[in-house]
Design an enzyme around this catalytic site. Structure first.
Site, PDB file in Angstrom:
ATOM      1  CD1 TRP A 100      -1.633  -2.595   1.892  1.00 53.99           C
ATOM      2  CD2 TRP A 100      -2.963  -1.464   0.089  1.00 53.99           C
ATOM      3  NE1 TRP A 100      -2.835  -3.331   1.537  1.00 53.99           N
ATOM      4  CE2 TRP A 100      -3.235  -2.701   0.385  1.00 53.99           C
ATOM      5  CE3 TRP A 100      -3.358  -0.886  -1.153  1.00 53.99           C
ATOM      6  CZ2 TRP A 100      -4.345  -3.380  -0.494  1.00 53.99           C
ATOM      7  CZ3 TRP A 100      -4.301  -1.224  -1.739  1.00 53.99           C
ATOM      8  CH2 TRP A 100      -4.725  -2.693  -1.608  1.00 53.99           C
ATOM      9  CG  ASP A 167      -3.156   3.838   4.541  1.00 58.90           C
ATOM     10  OD1 ASP A 167      -4.245   3.670   5.370  1.00 58.90           O
ATOM     11  OD2 ASP A 167      -2.948   2.798   3.462  1.00 58.90           O
ATOM     12  CE  LYS A 191      -8.178  -3.268   5.812  1.00 59.38           C
ATOM     13  NZ  LYS A 191      -7.780  -4.422   4.690  1.00 59.38           N
TER      14      LYS A 191
END
Lengths: 355, 355
Positions: A100, A167, A191
């Site tokens: 990511w 992030d 999540k």
């Protein structure tokens, strides 16, 4: 039978959130309308949105500190782009700790110079680089707090005077940090916060307004802030479920209480991974291990078929590792109960006994 | 009591869709997991996504014609931007028929020259301009098929050889058109297709690849097409509910059957608006009226309070007009039953009798 859901995301949410959502889909608070058919301009939804934004700041300890929360669409992938569109004038520093982070770097390069201050790509991202310097003249420093795929987590933040963009998709609301050290925090909901389909963005307002380019409305944080996260129709249901999950977190005692439970879950599983000769942790240094996503491999691939059958029969879901790592990944987000981890540990021990 | 929901969007969906969703939020097809906690890479969700994409093309008669369907995030507002990012090299032609068209023009101007071929702004968008020419050398022509706020609808498409890009957010799947005349169709789900939080994009693939700029991944149609609408985590629940709604549409006989019902509903209400001296339609020419959103005002403002009380007491929701138009707006999307329109007409007649 309810599964033990170790899925990396979308993932398990609290059972009371599923139950409340199920009812609200038929009739929201007895008003004769489904939560899916109420206008986003209705007083009911404005209350949901404001409640969710307030709870997010409250949990992070960021009320009255110059921060605002938005619930946007597009996931962290859209934030890779929006962060650089809004903040990158000349150059930015990125710490590359996984898939990511690498994607964030790629998008940022469209808007300016990217200095990769460090990368663990050389070792398939099985550690967190610690020895790097952030140039003082960059527009911001970007990092990924938890690497879902590789199972590593940043334990400490580097010291810097530039805005820190982070992030936090896979570990937000799971542990205490001094969140006031961040200029911009973003996290896909799927999540610890809700279902897929919305993204929390927490912005320190004074970091905005410093780039000279024109920003399209939908990518402009200021546009969304000025409209209280309602510039266009928000993802009503995803925001509602996120609000319910943030309420549940508050009932449970907030981040501090959750952190203790998460440490207990991670401790239980990592102890077994280290003890059991059938398994080996993927992350090189124990100090880099993520309590959210534990990655591990078999030491003897010949037991794979048997072990896979065993955990599936025990009602476990979502344990397969990402293709970049192989083996297994146990995602233990906030809503996963300790009992589910115990079931997994029991299966690992049973696999050892019968190997 | 279930409300008669005339909300302009998010709006009423079929009752069976609410019921199936409510169950799936607790347990999806008996697999022991909520639809909100299944992985987007699970076979269950891949089936949902593929089913939704196929149904969308099937309803539009666009299978095997070079088109593909995507379920993205960000609403039509994000498409204003994506359409121009992907298609606008030098100049594009826009028909300005309302608030949303105007916003589309604004975003496109960041990427090239915009020729506004016609606008009805001079008359507060109460009609659809018909007498205009599309220059043959533009990259595309953009129009809005239905103007939710003003209650107008494009009945015919202009002849042109350039790709036609159309925002069909508020009337997709409500009436038959030759959809193969379009190069790009987009529609926020929250009217005829599902809840807010996903956007259908239907692309004729051969219109892509003609601009020279670099396109960020999340804004690049080709990136999403190459990943079968799963470049990043999709909004699982919104896609699932859209799939259920598209299945319901198929059971009901598809667009053709739905169009007849929509004409009956619109006929019933517009007849009353024209007959009842208490009311006056907003749209200047009857031929431009939208069957989806009927906008009307009181001829005598002194009865407003009484009329508002009457329709609320009759269980009607969402009838207030947009601030740009005032008065009332009855949104009669696919899932709104004829009976609800009859309830509204009855209230209008009662208001006349007791005025």
């Amino acid at each position: 039978m309810k599964k033990h859901n170790f899925s990396p995301g979308p993932c398990i949410l609290p059972q009371q959130v599923f139950e409340k959502t199920s009812k609200a889909v038929l009739d929201y608070n007895g008003i004769g309308l489904s939560v899916m058919e109420i206008s986003h301009r209705s007083k009911e939804f404005i209350e949901i949105m404001e409640n969710a934004r307030t709870l997010a700041l409250e949990h992070l300890g960021l009320e009255n500190k110059g921060y605002k929360a938005l619930f946007l669409q597009g996931g962290a992938s859209m934030q890779f782009l929006m962060a650089s569109y809004n903040l990158l004038e000349k150059k930015a520093a990125y710490l590359n700790t996984g898939t990511w982070s690498s994607k964030a770097v790629k998008e940022a390069k469209l808007f300016g110079e990217v200095i990769e201050v460090a990368s663990s790509k050389d070792a398939n991202f099985n550690y967190i680089p610690k020895d790097y310097t952030i140039p003082p003249d960059v527009d911001y420093f970007h990092c990924t707090s938890n690497n879902t795929i590789f199972g590593t987590q940043l334990k400490t933040l580097p010291q810097t005077d530039v805005p820190v963009v982070c992030d936090m998709s896979s570990d937000i609301f799971s542990r205490n940090l001094d969140f006031s050290k961040f200029g911009l925090i973003y996290a896909g909901a799927q999540k610890n916060m809700g279902p897929s389909g919305t993204t929390l963005v927490v912005i320190k307002e004074d970091i905005l307004g410093k780039v000279s380019r024109s920003i399209p409305s939908m990518l402009d944080y200021k546009v969304h802030l000025d409209k209280d996260s309602m510039f266009n129709t928000p993802p009503v249901l995803a925001v509602y479920v996120s609000m319910l999950t943030l309420e549940w977190l508050k009932e449970k005692g907030g981040i501090s209480a959750m952190e203790k439970i998460n440490e207990a879950k991670a401790g239980l599983l990592y102890t077994e991974i280290d003890r059991n000769p059938l398994f080996k942790g993927f992350v090189a240094q124990k100090g880099d291990r993520s309590p959210m996503n534990a990655t591990f491999n078999l030491t003897d691939e010949s037991v794979k078929e048997k072990f896979d059958t065993m955990w599936k029969e025990a009602g476990i879901n979502g344990l397969n590792g990402h293709r970049s790592v192989g083996g297994y990944r146990a995602s233990m987000y906030n809503a996963l109960p300790l009992e589910s981890v115990q079931v997994l540990v029991d299966v690992m021990q049973e696999a050892e006994r019968t190997a």
